[in-house]
Write a protein that holds these residues in place. Structure first.
Motif, PDB file in Angstrom:
ATOM      1  N   ASP A 211     -13.873   3.211   0.297  1.00  0.00           N
ATOM      2  CA  ASP A 211     -14.713   4.400   0.416  1.00  0.00           C
ATOM      3  C   ASP A 211     -16.163   4.019   0.688  1.00  0.00           C
ATOM      4  OD1 ASP A 211     -12.467   5.990  -0.028  1.00  0.00           O
ATOM      5  OD2 ASP A 211     -12.970   6.390  -2.126  1.00  0.00           O
ATOM      6  N   ARG A 212     -16.651   2.957   0.032  1.00  0.00           N
ATOM      7  CA  ARG A 212     -18.023   2.486   0.280  1.00  0.00           C
ATOM      8  C   ARG A 212     -18.165   1.968   1.716  1.00  0.00           C
ATOM      9  NH1 ARG A 212     -17.301   0.510  -4.961  1.00  0.00           N
ATOM     10  NH2 ARG A 212     -17.003  -1.622  -4.244  1.00  0.00           N
ATOM     11  N   LEU A 213     -17.125   1.277   2.224  1.00  0.00           N
ATOM     12  CA  LEU A 213     -17.146   0.779   3.596  1.00  0.00           C
ATOM     13  C   LEU A 213     -17.255   1.940   4.584  1.00  0.00           C
ATOM     14  CD1 LEU A 213     -16.677  -1.576   5.686  1.00  0.00           C
ATOM     15  CD2 LEU A 213     -14.267  -0.965   5.546  1.00  0.00           C
ATOM     16  N   ILE A 214     -16.466   2.967   4.376  1.00  0.00           N
ATOM     17  CA  ILE A 214     -16.502   4.136   5.271  1.00  0.00           C
ATOM     18  C   ILE A 214     -17.878   4.794   5.210  1.00  0.00           C
ATOM     19  CG2 ILE A 214     -15.602   6.464   5.605  1.00  0.00           C
ATOM     20  CD1 ILE A 214     -12.881   5.395   4.696  1.00  0.00           C
TER      21      ILE A 214
ATOM     22  N   PHE B  38       4.796  -0.934   9.735  1.00  0.00           N
ATOM     23  CA  PHE B  38       5.747  -2.026   9.499  1.00  0.00           C
ATOM     24  C   PHE B  38       5.675  -2.508   8.062  1.00  0.00           C
ATOM     25  CE2 PHE B  38       1.853  -3.951  11.170  1.00  0.00           C
ATOM     26  CZ  PHE B  38       1.623  -5.023  10.329  1.00  0.00           C
ATOM     27  N   ARG B  39       6.712  -3.269   7.683  1.00  0.00           N
ATOM     28  CA  ARG B  39       6.754  -3.942   6.383  1.00  0.00           C
ATOM     29  C   ARG B  39       6.837  -5.441   6.646  1.00  0.00           C
ATOM     30  NH1 ARG B  39      10.344   0.572   4.599  1.00  0.00           N
ATOM     31  NH2 ARG B  39       8.923   1.876   3.401  1.00  0.00           N
ATOM     32  N   PHE B  40       6.133  -6.183   5.809  1.00  0.00           N
ATOM     33  CA  PHE B  40       6.173  -7.632   5.969  1.00  0.00           C
ATOM     34  C   PHE B  40       6.253  -8.321   4.622  1.00  0.00           C
ATOM     35  CE2 PHE B  40       1.691  -7.076   5.212  1.00  0.00           C
ATOM     36  CZ  PHE B  40       1.217  -8.278   4.728  1.00  0.00           C
ATOM     37  N   LYS B  41       6.686  -9.572   4.680  1.00  0.00           N
ATOM     38  CA  LYS B  41       6.722 -10.428   3.493  1.00  0.00           C
ATOM     39  C   LYS B  41       5.516 -11.347   3.589  1.00  0.00           C
ATOM     40  CE  LYS B  41       9.348 -13.921   1.071  1.00  0.00           C
ATOM     41  NZ  LYS B  41      10.524 -14.777   1.043  1.00  0.00           N
ATOM     42  N   PRO B  42       4.533 -11.170   2.691  1.00  0.00           N
ATOM     43  CA  PRO B  42       3.337 -12.021   2.766  1.00  0.00           C
ATOM     44  C   PRO B  42       3.653 -13.460   2.354  1.00  0.00           C
ATOM     45  CG  PRO B  42       3.186 -10.524   0.893  1.00  0.00           C
ATOM     46  CD  PRO B  42       4.446 -10.178   1.623  1.00  0.00           C
ATOM     47  N   ALA B  43       2.979 -14.393   3.022  1.00  0.00           N
ATOM     48  CA  ALA B  43       3.141 -15.802   2.675  1.00  0.00           C
ATOM     49  C   ALA B  43       2.621 -16.071   1.265  1.00  0.00           C
ATOM     50  CB  ALA B  43       2.423 -16.685   3.697  1.00  0.00           C
ATOM     51  N   ASP B  44       1.589 -15.348   0.854  1.00  0.00           N
ATOM     52  CA  ASP B  44       0.996 -15.490  -0.476  1.00  0.00           C
ATOM     53  C   ASP B  44       0.732 -14.088  -1.025  1.00  0.00           C
ATOM     54  OD1 ASP B  44      -0.516 -15.946  -2.757  1.00  0.00           O
ATOM     55  OD2 ASP B  44      -2.033 -17.178  -1.757  1.00  0.00           O
ATOM     56  N   THR B  45       1.560 -13.648  -1.947  1.00  0.00           N
ATOM     57  CA  THR B  45       1.456 -12.278  -2.462  1.00  0.00           C
ATOM     58  C   THR B  45       0.156 -12.026  -3.218  1.00  0.00           C
ATOM     59  OG1 THR B  45       2.711 -12.882  -4.433  1.00  0.00           O
ATOM     60  CG2 THR B  45       3.944 -11.934  -2.594  1.00  0.00           C
ATOM     61  N   THR B  46      -0.475 -13.067  -3.743  1.00  0.00           N
ATOM     62  CA  THR B  46      -1.709 -12.860  -4.493  1.00  0.00           C
ATOM     63  C   THR B  46      -2.863 -12.414  -3.594  1.00  0.00           C
ATOM     64  OG1 THR B  46      -2.406 -15.168  -4.323  1.00  0.00           O
ATOM     65  CG2 THR B  46      -1.037 -14.570  -6.223  1.00  0.00           C
ATOM     66  N   GLN B  47      -2.748 -12.660  -2.274  1.00  0.00           N
ATOM     67  CA  GLN B  47      -3.821 -12.281  -1.356  1.00  0.00           C
ATOM     68  C   GLN B  47      -3.953 -10.770  -1.203  1.00  0.00           C
ATOM     69  OE1 GLN B  47      -3.000 -14.461   2.235  1.00  0.00           O
ATOM     70  NE2 GLN B  47      -4.194 -16.210   1.541  1.00  0.00           N
ATOM     71  N   VAL B  48      -2.872 -10.032  -1.461  1.00  0.00           N
ATOM     72  CA  VAL B  48      -2.936  -8.572  -1.342  1.00  0.00           C
ATOM     73  C   VAL B  48      -3.999  -8.027  -2.290  1.00  0.00           C
ATOM     74  CG1 VAL B  48      -1.660  -6.415  -1.633  1.00  0.00           C
ATOM     75  CG2 VAL B  48      -0.530  -8.404  -0.602  1.00  0.00           C
ATOM     76  N   ASP B  49      -4.051  -8.552  -3.499  1.00  0.00           N
ATOM     77  CA  ASP B  49      -5.002  -8.069  -4.496  1.00  0.00           C
ATOM     78  C   ASP B  49      -6.452  -8.391  -4.138  1.00  0.00           C
ATOM     79  OD1 ASP B  49      -2.981  -6.980  -6.050  1.00  0.00           O
ATOM     80  OD2 ASP B  49      -2.706  -8.821  -7.200  1.00  0.00           O
ATOM     81  N   GLN B  50      -6.670  -9.280  -3.176  1.00  0.00           N
ATOM     82  CA  GLN B  50      -8.019  -9.636  -2.767  1.00  0.00           C
ATOM     83  C   GLN B  50      -8.574  -8.696  -1.692  1.00  0.00           C
ATOM     84  OE1 GLN B  50      -7.755 -13.770  -1.688  1.00  0.00           O
ATOM     85  NE2 GLN B  50      -6.941 -14.344  -3.691  1.00  0.00           N
ATOM     86  N   LEU B  51      -7.733  -7.806  -1.185  1.00  0.00           N
ATOM     87  CA  LEU B  51      -8.184  -6.836  -0.192  1.00  0.00           C
ATOM     88  C   LEU B  51      -8.939  -5.702  -0.879  1.00  0.00           C
ATOM     89  CD1 LEU B  51      -4.944  -6.789   1.969  1.00  0.00           C
ATOM     90  CD2 LEU B  51      -7.114  -7.888   2.538  1.00  0.00           C
ATOM     91  N   LEU B  52      -9.526  -4.817  -0.107  1.00  0.00           N
ATOM     92  CA  LEU B  52     -10.344  -3.735  -0.642  1.00  0.00           C
ATOM     93  C   LEU B  52      -9.510  -2.735  -1.447  1.00  0.00           C
ATOM     94  CD1 LEU B  52     -12.367  -2.908   2.610  1.00  0.00           C
ATOM     95  CD2 LEU B  52     -13.135  -4.309   0.684  1.00  0.00           C
ATOM     96  N   ASN B  53     -10.029  -2.338  -2.604  1.00  0.00           N
ATOM     97  CA  ASN B  53      -9.386  -1.244  -3.339  1.00  0.00           C
ATOM     98  C   ASN B  53      -9.969   0.070  -2.801  1.00  0.00           C
ATOM     99  OD1 ASN B  53     -11.887  -0.826  -4.600  1.00  0.00           O
ATOM    100  ND2 ASN B  53     -11.287  -1.841  -6.476  1.00  0.00           N
ATOM    101  N   GLN B  54      -9.518   1.202  -3.342  1.00  0.00           N
ATOM    102  CA  GLN B  54      -9.946   2.509  -2.827  1.00  0.00           C
ATOM    103  C   GLN B  54     -11.462   2.680  -2.902  1.00  0.00           C
ATOM    104  OE1 GLN B  54      -7.694   5.199  -1.598  1.00  0.00           O
ATOM    105  NE2 GLN B  54      -9.698   5.592  -0.694  1.00  0.00           N
ATOM    106  N   ASP B  55     -12.075   2.306  -4.018  1.00  0.00           N
ATOM    107  CA  ASP B  55     -13.526   2.464  -4.160  1.00  0.00           C
ATOM    108  C   ASP B  55     -14.285   1.625  -3.132  1.00  0.00           C
ATOM    109  OD1 ASP B  55     -13.264   4.266  -6.244  1.00  0.00           O
ATOM    110  OD2 ASP B  55     -13.555   2.750  -7.812  1.00  0.00           O
ATOM    111  N   ALA B  56     -13.863   0.386  -2.951  1.00  0.00           N
ATOM    112  CA  ALA B  56     -14.533  -0.491  -1.983  1.00  0.00           C
ATOM    113  C   ALA B  56     -14.348   0.035  -0.559  1.00  0.00           C
ATOM    114  CB  ALA B  56     -14.006  -1.915  -2.111  1.00  0.00           C
TER     115      ALA B  56
END
Length: 127
Positions: free
Chosen positions: A118-121, A98-116
């Motif tokens: 990969d470390r989680l996995i 699905f696609r959604f409109k976030p209430a606060d777009t800046t929160q997307v950048d606070q999620l895990l990037n690819q390196d983080a």
């Protein structure tokens, strides 16, 4: 195409040019579930972060797909209704949920990037 972001629940997110965010499950999640045979897509409505927005069923189990941030679902992937196998074939592309409109777009950048992510996995594999 923007950089993918990830949740600890193994969803991926991609911010689109119009500011909407596309969501799907990662290859790691798909592999853990096995062959996907059914996807229940979310309603076009607002959800809070952590709400179960969708369900994916495989030959092994059923699992929730959780809303990664507060926001309103704008569109679902209609191809998954008749062809849930797209998740197996292309989880980071045609198998989006699905696609959604976030209430606060800046929160997307606070999620895990690819390196983080990969470390989680890796940490999950070692546990």
């Amino acid at each position: 195409m923007s950089e993918l972001r990830f949740t600890e629940d193994h969803e991926w997110l991609r911010t689109e040019a119009d500011g909407s965010v596309t969501v799907g499950i990662t290859a790691f999640a798909k592999n853990a579930l096995g062959d996907v045979v059914y996807v229940q897509l979310p309603e076009l409505q607002s959800y809070a972060k952590g709400d179960e927005a969708s369900t994916v069923e495989s030959v092994k189990a059923a699992s929730g797909v959780y809303m990664p941030l507060d926001g309103e679902v704008l569109e679902v992937n209609p191809a998954l209704e008749s062809n849930p196998e797209l998740v197996n074939e292309d989880p980071l592309g045609a198998g989006w949920f699905f696609r959604f409109k976030p209430a606060d777009t800046t929160q997307v950048d606070q999620l895990l990037n690819q390196d983080a992510y990969d470390r989680l996995i890796k940490a999950n594999a070692e546990a």
